[in-house]
Design an enzyme around this catalytic site. Sequence first.
Site, short mmCIF file in Angstrom:
data_model
loop_
_atom_site.label_atom_id
_atom_site.label_comp_id
_atom_site.label_asym_id
_atom_site.label_seq_id
_atom_site.Cartn_x
_atom_site.Cartn_y
_atom_site.Cartn_z
N ASP A 5 1.18 -1.38 0.10
CA ASP A 5 -0.04 0.19 0.24
C ASP A 5 1.09 1.45 0.13
O ASP A 5 0.23 2.86 0.33
CB ASP A 5 -0.82 0.12 0.96
CG ASP A 5 -0.32 -0.31 2.36
OD1 ASP A 5 1.26 0.10 2.53
OD2 ASP A 5 -0.85 0.21 3.88
N HIS A 13 23.80 3.72 -16.81
CA HIS A 13 22.72 4.19 -15.83
C HIS A 13 23.22 3.40 -13.99
O HIS A 13 22.47 3.14 -13.50
CB HIS A 13 21.57 3.56 -16.18
CG HIS A 13 20.85 3.84 -17.63
ND1 HIS A 13 19.61 3.43 -18.34
CD2 HIS A 13 21.70 5.05 -18.09
CE1 HIS A 13 20.04 4.33 -19.91
NE2 HIS A 13 20.70 5.45 -19.47
N ASP A 25 26.28 12.26 -11.83
CA ASP A 25 25.28 12.85 -13.18
C ASP A 25 24.00 12.78 -11.72
O ASP A 25 23.33 11.59 -12.00
CB ASP A 25 24.77 12.27 -14.11
CG ASP A 25 24.64 12.28 -14.74
OD1 ASP A 25 23.48 13.23 -15.11
OD2 ASP A 25 24.20 11.33 -16.31
N ASP A 55 19.68 18.35 -15.69
CA ASP A 55 20.52 17.65 -16.13
C ASP A 55 22.67 17.53 -16.38
O ASP A 55 22.90 17.88 -17.25
CB ASP A 55 19.92 16.33 -17.28
CG ASP A 55 21.11 15.23 -17.66
OD1 ASP A 55 21.15 14.87 -16.75
OD2 ASP A 55 20.50 14.73 -18.25
N HIS A 106 27.34 7.17 -26.34
CA HIS A 106 25.60 7.72 -26.37
C HIS A 106 25.65 8.75 -27.13
O HIS A 106 27.39 8.97 -27.62
CB HIS A 106 25.76 7.85 -24.80
CG HIS A 106 26.01 8.35 -23.73
ND1 HIS A 106 26.83 9.87 -24.18
CD2 HIS A 106 27.02 7.94 -23.32
CE1 HIS A 106 26.78 10.07 -23.42
NE2 HIS A 106 27.84 9.05 -22.61
N HIS A 147 20.40 15.67 -25.30
CA HIS A 147 19.12 15.82 -25.90
C HIS A 147 18.09 16.55 -25.19
O HIS A 147 18.85 17.67 -24.55
CB HIS A 147 18.61 14.54 -24.87
CG HIS A 147 18.96 14.45 -23.33
ND1 HIS A 147 18.25 15.49 -22.24
CD2 HIS A 147 19.72 14.09 -23.20
CE1 HIS A 147 18.99 15.31 -21.43
NE2 HIS A 147 19.77 14.42 -21.52
N HIS A 161 14.57 13.54 -20.54
CA HIS A 161 14.52 13.00 -22.29
C HIS A 161 13.32 13.79 -22.51
O HIS A 161 12.12 13.33 -22.77
CB HIS A 161 14.31 12.08 -22.09
CG HIS A 161 15.94 11.56 -21.52
ND1 HIS A 161 16.85 10.10 -21.40
CD2 HIS A 161 17.11 12.31 -21.05
CE1 HIS A 161 17.50 9.76 -21.26
NE2 HIS A 161 18.05 11.47 -21.69
N GLU A 204 26.30 16.41 -23.56
CA GLU A 204 27.17 15.47 -22.72
C GLU A 204 28.44 14.43 -23.26
O GLU A 204 27.78 13.23 -23.51
CB GLU A 204 26.42 14.63 -21.94
CG GLU A 204 24.97 14.34 -22.49
CD GLU A 204 23.77 13.41 -21.93
OE1 GLU A 204 24.50 12.70 -21.37
OE2 GLU A 204 23.03 13.91 -22.10
N TYR A 231 34.35 5.92 -22.48
CA TYR A 231 34.66 5.32 -21.05
C TYR A 231 35.24 3.76 -21.49
O TYR A 231 35.43 3.37 -22.36
CB TYR A 231 32.76 4.60 -20.95
CG TYR A 231 32.09 6.06 -20.95
CD1 TYR A 231 31.29 6.27 -19.50
CD2 TYR A 231 31.46 6.06 -21.37
CE1 TYR A 231 30.46 7.37 -19.48
CE2 TYR A 231 30.73 7.24 -21.18
CZ TYR A 231 30.44 7.69 -20.28
OH TYR A 231 28.82 8.65 -20.58
N ARG A 262 32.37 11.50 -18.10
CA ARG A 262 31.61 12.40 -19.17
C ARG A 262 31.23 13.57 -18.18
O ARG A 262 32.02 14.15 -17.03
CB ARG A 262 30.03 11.44 -18.48
CG ARG A 262 28.31 12.34 -19.36
CD ARG A 262 27.11 11.39 -19.76
NE ARG A 262 27.00 11.36 -18.53
CZ ARG A 262 27.01 10.22 -17.88
NH1 ARG A 262 27.58 9.47 -18.42
NH2 ARG A 262 26.67 9.70 -17.09
N GLU A 282 28.91 17.52 -18.83
CA GLU A 282 26.74 17.61 -18.91
C GLU A 282 27.44 18.25 -18.83
O GLU A 282 26.87 19.34 -17.38
CB GLU A 282 26.48 16.62 -18.64
CG GLU A 282 24.91 16.55 -19.10
CD GLU A 282 23.89 15.10 -19.18
OE1 GLU A 282 24.08 14.53 -18.31
OE2 GLU A 282 23.02 15.86 -19.64
N1 GLY Z 1 21.25 12.12 -16.70
C1 GLY Z 1 20.41 11.25 -17.97
C2 GLY Z 1 20.91 11.63 -19.09
O1 GLY Z 1 22.25 12.45 -18.92
O2 GLY Z 1 20.76 12.01 -20.20
MN MN Z 2 22.96 13.39 -17.02
MN MN Z 3 21.78 14.10 -20.11
#
Ligand code: GLY
Ligand code: MN
Ligand code: MN
Length: 435
Positions: free
Chosen positions: A37, A240, A257, A268, A347, A351, A358, A381, A385, A403, A405
Site C-alpha cells: 500500500d 545507468h 550525473d 541534468d 551514447h 537530448h 529526456h 554531454e 568510457y 562525462r 554535461e
Molecule cells: N541523466 C540522464 C542523461 O544524462 O541523459
Molecule cells: Mn545526465
Molecule cells: Mn543528459
Amino acid sequence: MIKNKEFAKRRLRLMDMAGEGSVVIVRASSHKVRNNDVHYPYRQDSDFLYLSGFSEPEAMIVLLPGDKEGRSILFCREKDSHREMWDGVMAGIEGAVEQFGFDEAFPVSEIPKRLPRMLRGCDRIYYDLGKDPDFDHLLIGWMNEFRAKTRKKFQAPDEIIALGHNLHEMRLFKSRTEITVMRKSARIAARAHQRAMQVCKPGMNEADIHAELLHTFTRNQCEVSYIPIVGGGANACVLHYISNRASLNDGDLLLIDAGAEYDGYASDITRTFPINGKFTGPQKDLYDVVLASQLEAIDTVREGNPWEHVHEAAVRIATEGMIDLGILKGSLDEALEEEHFKHYYVHNTGHWLGLDVHDVGEYEIDGHSRVLESGMVFTVEPGIYIPANATAVDKAWRGMGIRIEDNVVVTRSEADILTSDICKTTSDIEELMSS
Ligand code: GLY
Ligand code: MN
Ligand code: MN
C-alpha cells in the site's frame, strides 16, 4: 513560477492548432504503487502540467476549440475534508476555476456523463492512446456507440489523433519564463555538484555523496529529475549506474550525473573529478579530451546550425584525442568512418531538456536533422568510457569513465549555458576541491 496567463495561452495555442470541431483530451498521471500500500511520490504527467500547472491526480483536461476562444474544462476531485485530513489540501471544483483559471470544472466522477456529450458532434479527438488502457476502452466504446446509434442525426468523431506532435512541438520551444525557471533548476543542481566536490574524500561511500546531493535539492525544495548516478572508479563506465553503494578509493575518479527538478523543470548535469582532489597525469589527459570535445560541441550551438553538428563536432574532437593518447589506432578519417570511436564513445551527445529530462520534440524532420532555433534547450554531454576489461587499451586508461554535461539554450549568437555555475576545467576543479 509559471503564471496562469501562460498556461491559458498554451491551451489557446493548442486549441488553435487542433481547430474547430476537435476535442482535446489530456489525462493526469495515475498514482503508481511501489509495494503493497506504499506509492511512489506522485508526479503529474508532463503534458498535463504544461497545460495547467495542476499537480493533483485523478484529473482530466478537456479543450473545446470554438469559433472564438474555445473552452478549457478541468475534471478533478471534489473537495473532501476527510480525504484532505489524510492527503492534504485539494483544489476542488471551485479552486480549478479560481486558482487555475479554467473556464469550467466538474467532478471527475462525472466524466462518463459529461464527456460523451462534449464529444457528440465533434469531428476528431486529439488524445494520446496507450497511456491509460482503461480510459482508451471507454473512449473507443463511446465512439462506436455514437456511430451505431446516431449515424444520420449528427456527426460522430471518427478519428483519434495523437496529441503529441503539436503539443510536443510547443514544449520544445521554451518561453522566457520557462528559461528563468530552468536556470534556477540548473543553479540548484550546480550547487549540489559543488557541495559534492567540496566534501568528497577517499574512504567515503558513493552513498555519502548521494546524500549530499539530496541535501541541496531538498533544502531548495526540489525533487531529483532522475535518480542520481554516483559512480566511483570503473562504476562510471556503467551508464545507468544507480546503486551508489561502493566505497570511494584514493586515486580514482568519481562521476556524478545529477539534476534537480524545480517547478516541474529538469536540469541534468554531469561532472567527473578526482576523489582525492588531484587529477593524475592520465586522468587529466583523458579528461581534457572530453572537455575539448564538449567545448567544440557547445561552439556549434546557435540558431541555424543542424542539431547533428553538435554530436559530429564532439565525436570528431573526442576521436582525435583518443588517437593522440593511443586509445584508438589508425587515422582520424578511418576511426570516424568505421566508427571505431563507438567502442568508448557509446551514447549520443545530448537530448532536449524541459519538463522531462529526456524532453519531447522531434530530432529530425522529413528524415533530416532539424535546425537549431532560439528557445530550444538541450544537454551537451560527451563521454569516454574505457571498461576495466578493455585489454586492447593500455592499462593506464582502463576503468576510467568521464562525462561532462551542461545544459544550453539556443540563441541567435552563442549558447546560453544554464549550468555555468559549476566549474569544469581540471585546474578549477582542483582549486575548488582544495578550498
Ligand atoms: N541523466 C540522464 C542523461 O544524462 O541523459
Ligand atoms: Mn545526465
Ligand atoms: Mn543528459
